[in-house]
Design a protein around this motif. Sequence first.
Motif, PDB file in Angstrom:
ATOM      1  N   ALA A  44     -47.300 -13.494  53.754  1.00 14.89           N
ATOM      2  CA  ALA A  44     -45.833 -13.514  53.752  1.00 14.89           C
ATOM      3  C   ALA A  44     -45.302 -12.463  52.790  1.00 14.89           C
ATOM      4  N   LEU A  45     -44.408 -11.603  53.283  1.00 20.22           N
ATOM      5  CA  LEU A  45     -43.714 -10.699  52.389  1.00 20.22           C
ATOM      6  C   LEU A  45     -42.523 -11.457  51.817  1.00 20.22           C
ATOM      7  N   MET A  46     -42.461 -11.545  50.503  1.00 19.50           N
ATOM      8  CA  MET A  46     -41.403 -12.304  49.836  1.00 19.50           C
ATOM      9  C   MET A  46     -40.571 -11.366  48.972  1.00 19.50           C
ATOM     10  N   GLN A  47     -39.301 -11.722  48.824  1.00 16.84           N
ATOM     11  CA  GLN A  47     -38.380 -10.847  48.113  1.00 16.84           C
ATOM     12  C   GLN A  47     -37.449 -11.665  47.222  1.00 16.84           C
ATOM     13  N   ARG A  48     -37.148 -11.123  46.057  1.00 16.19           N
ATOM     14  CA  ARG A  48     -36.210 -11.780  45.141  1.00 16.19           C
ATOM     15  C   ARG A  48     -35.170 -10.782  44.673  1.00 16.19           C
ATOM     16  N   SER A  49     -33.933 -11.208  44.656  1.00 14.70           N
ATOM     17  CA  SER A  49     -32.855 -10.429  44.058  1.00 14.70           C
ATOM     18  C   SER A  49     -32.058 -11.382  43.171  1.00 14.70           C
ATOM     19  N   GLY A  50     -31.395 -10.851  42.189  1.00 20.71           N
ATOM     20  CA  GLY A  50     -30.643 -11.732  41.303  1.00 20.71           C
ATOM     21  C   GLY A  50     -30.707 -11.278  39.866  1.00 20.71           C
ATOM     22  N   ASN A  89     -41.213  -1.285  43.528  1.00 16.17           N
ATOM     23  CA  ASN A  89     -40.563  -2.577  43.268  1.00 16.17           C
ATOM     24  C   ASN A  89     -41.424  -3.748  43.707  1.00 16.17           C
ATOM     25  N   GLU A  90     -42.694  -3.480  43.983  1.00 19.74           N
ATOM     26  CA  GLU A  90     -43.596  -4.537  44.461  1.00 19.74           C
ATOM     27  C   GLU A  90     -44.520  -5.019  43.352  1.00 19.74           C
ATOM     28  N   LEU A  91     -44.619  -6.320  43.213  1.00 18.43           N
ATOM     29  CA  LEU A  91     -45.614  -6.936  42.348  1.00 18.43           C
ATOM     30  C   LEU A  91     -46.870  -7.042  43.196  1.00 18.43           C
ATOM     31  N   SER A  92     -47.698  -6.000  43.151  1.00 17.47           N
ATOM     32  CA  SER A  92     -48.791  -5.889  44.116  1.00 17.47           C
ATOM     33  C   SER A  92     -49.991  -6.760  43.789  1.00 17.47           C
ATOM     34  N   CYS A 133     -40.885  -9.176  36.790  1.00 18.41           N
ATOM     35  CA  CYS A 133     -39.653  -9.065  37.580  1.00 18.41           C
ATOM     36  C   CYS A 133     -38.574  -8.379  36.754  1.00 18.41           C
ATOM     37  N   ASN A 134     -38.431  -8.802  35.510  1.00 20.63           N
ATOM     38  CA  ASN A 134     -37.432  -8.183  34.627  1.00 20.63           C
ATOM     39  C   ASN A 134     -37.704  -6.692  34.456  1.00 20.63           C
ATOM     40  N   LEU A 135     -38.970  -6.335  34.316  1.00 26.02           N
ATOM     41  CA  LEU A 135     -39.330  -4.924  34.148  1.00 26.02           C
ATOM     42  C   LEU A 135     -38.956  -4.125  35.396  1.00 26.02           C
ATOM     43  N   ILE A 136     -39.226  -4.691  36.571  1.00 23.27           N
ATOM     44  CA  ILE A 136     -38.886  -4.010  37.827  1.00 23.27           C
ATOM     45  C   ILE A 136     -37.381  -3.805  37.932  1.00 23.27           C
ATOM     46  N   TYR A 137     -36.596  -4.827  37.577  1.00 20.74           N
ATOM     47  CA  TYR A 137     -35.137  -4.687  37.573  1.00 20.74           C
ATOM     48  C   TYR A 137     -34.695  -3.614  36.573  1.00 20.74           C
ATOM     49  N   GLN A 138     -35.297  -3.652  35.392  1.00 19.43           N
ATOM     50  CA  GLN A 138     -34.919  -2.699  34.351  1.00 19.43           C
ATOM     51  C   GLN A 138     -35.248  -1.261  34.728  1.00 19.43           C
ATOM     52  N   ARG A 139     -36.167  -1.095  35.654  1.00 20.48           N
ATOM     53  CA  ARG A 139     -36.518   0.238  36.141  1.00 20.48           C
ATOM     54  C   ARG A 139     -35.541   0.729  37.209  1.00 20.48           C
ATOM     55  N   GLY A 140     -34.531  -0.082  37.501  1.00 16.63           N
ATOM     56  CA  GLY A 140     -33.488   0.347  38.423  1.00 16.63           C
ATOM     57  C   GLY A 140     -33.569  -0.204  39.827  1.00 16.63           C
ATOM     58  N   ASN A 141     -34.501  -1.128  40.085  1.00 16.31           N
ATOM     59  CA  ASN A 141     -34.634  -1.723  41.414  1.00 16.31           C
ATOM     60  C   ASN A 141     -33.747  -2.955  41.541  1.00 16.31           C
ATOM     61  N   GLU A 142     -33.197  -3.157  42.725  1.00 13.13           N
ATOM     62  CA  GLU A 142     -32.327  -4.310  42.960  1.00 13.13           C
ATOM     63  C   GLU A 142     -33.105  -5.529  43.435  1.00 13.13           C
ATOM     64  N   THR A 143     -34.291  -5.313  43.976  1.00 14.06           N
ATOM     65  CA  THR A 143     -35.111  -6.425  44.471  1.00 14.06           C
ATOM     66  C   THR A 143     -36.539  -6.295  43.974  1.00 14.06           C
ATOM     67  N   VAL A 144     -37.246  -7.425  43.991  1.00 14.60           N
ATOM     68  CA  VAL A 144     -38.675  -7.473  43.694  1.00 14.60           C
ATOM     69  C   VAL A 144     -39.371  -8.021  44.929  1.00 14.60           C
ATOM     70  N   GLU A 145     -40.463  -7.385  45.335  1.00 11.07           N
ATOM     71  CA  GLU A 145     -41.204  -7.845  46.502  1.00 11.07           C
ATOM     72  C   GLU A 145     -42.644  -8.170  46.127  1.00 11.07           C
ATOM     73  N   ASP A 155     -41.767 -19.560  45.282  1.00 12.97           N
ATOM     74  CA  ASP A 155     -40.582 -20.275  45.786  1.00 12.97           C
ATOM     75  C   ASP A 155     -39.717 -20.758  44.629  1.00 12.97           C
ATOM     76  N   SER A 156     -40.352 -21.304  43.603  1.00 13.66           N
ATOM     77  CA  SER A 156     -39.603 -21.879  42.478  1.00 13.66           C
ATOM     78  C   SER A 156     -38.880 -20.816  41.658  1.00 13.66           C
ATOM     79  N   LEU A 157     -39.336 -19.564  41.766  1.00 13.48           N
ATOM     80  CA  LEU A 157     -38.719 -18.479  41.007  1.00 13.48           C
ATOM     81  C   LEU A 157     -37.676 -17.722  41.836  1.00 13.48           C
TER      82      LEU A 157
END
Length: 282
Positions: A128-134, A214-217, A239-251, A265-267
Motif C-alpha cells: 500500500a502506498l500511504m501518504q500523510r499531509s498536515g 518525500n518518501e520514508l523508504s 516526517c518533520n524533517l521531510i516537511y522541513q525540507r519543503g515537502n507538503e506530503t510524506v509517503e 494509520d495512527s499517525l
Amino acid sequence: MNTTDIRYERFNERDFTTVKELLSYDVVAGEDLLRVLAQAPELFITAYMEDKLVGLAQVNEPVPQSYLNVYVAPQFRRQGIGSAIVEYAEGELRAGGTQKVRSSFRADHPSSLAFARKLGYGEYFSSALMQRSGELFPVEELPVRTYTDEDYLASHPLYATAFHEMRVRVGCFPDSVIAQPSEKERKEWQKDAEDRFVYEINGEIVAYSHLSGNELSSISVRTDLQGRGIGRKMVMHLCNLIYQRGNETVELSCVVGNEARKLYDSLGFEEKYIRDFVRKTL
C-alpha cells in the motif's frame, strides 16, 4: 505491425519531453514510471517503431533478483508490442545473470495482471502506498543523527534482520533470507548518507532509516526492541524533517499484512492505492 522492427535505445535526456507525453496517455500507469524516470533515467530503455516512440521499459540492474516494468502507449496496445519489449528486457537481464525478475502495477489495473500472467509471471505480494499531509508532530529531542560510513556494519544487520522477519510474518515471501552486507551496498549507502539516519541508545544503534525525496523508504528497529515506541518516535521525527525540507506530503509503502500498518494509520497516513507485485523465474 511487425514487432521485429522495434528499435531499442537507452533513454536519452533529449527524449524527456516525448517520453513524458507518452506516459501522460495513461496517468495511472505512467505516474509511477515518471517519478522513477526523474530519479534514475539510466534505468530506462525506449522502444521505437520507425521514428515513433511506442513504449518504455524500466530495467533495473541485472542482479540475481531484478525488477522490470513496461509501458506501452494505449494506442499501440494489443499488437504484441508489450510482449516484445518484455522479451527483450528479460533477455538483457538474463544475459547479466538475473535469475528472477519482479514487476508491479496498481491493483486498479486488472488488465496488467492478466498481461503478466500471460507472460508467465505469478502473484507475489501487495504493498500500500500511504501518504500523510498536515502539521508537524510535537516530538521531543531524540538521539537521532545522520548516518556515516562507519555505521554500516551495525546498521545493515539490524535493517536486514527486521525486514526478513517482517516478510516471514506476512507469509508471502517463502524464500526470504537475511541479506548479507556487501562493499557494493556500503558504497551505495555512502552516496546519499545525508538521507540516512540512525537512532542510538547508550551509544548503540537501535534503529535505522532511509529517506528518498518525500518518501520514508525504509525504517527498521532492532527486533528485540520493537514495540517500545522507538519506531513511532522515529517516524514522527523523520516526517518533520521531510516537511522541513519543503515537502507538503510524506509517503511510504507498507507491505499488505505488515503489522506496522497500524502505526502508520495512527499517525495520520492514508492509503493512496495498492500496488501488486508479480515474479517470474527466467
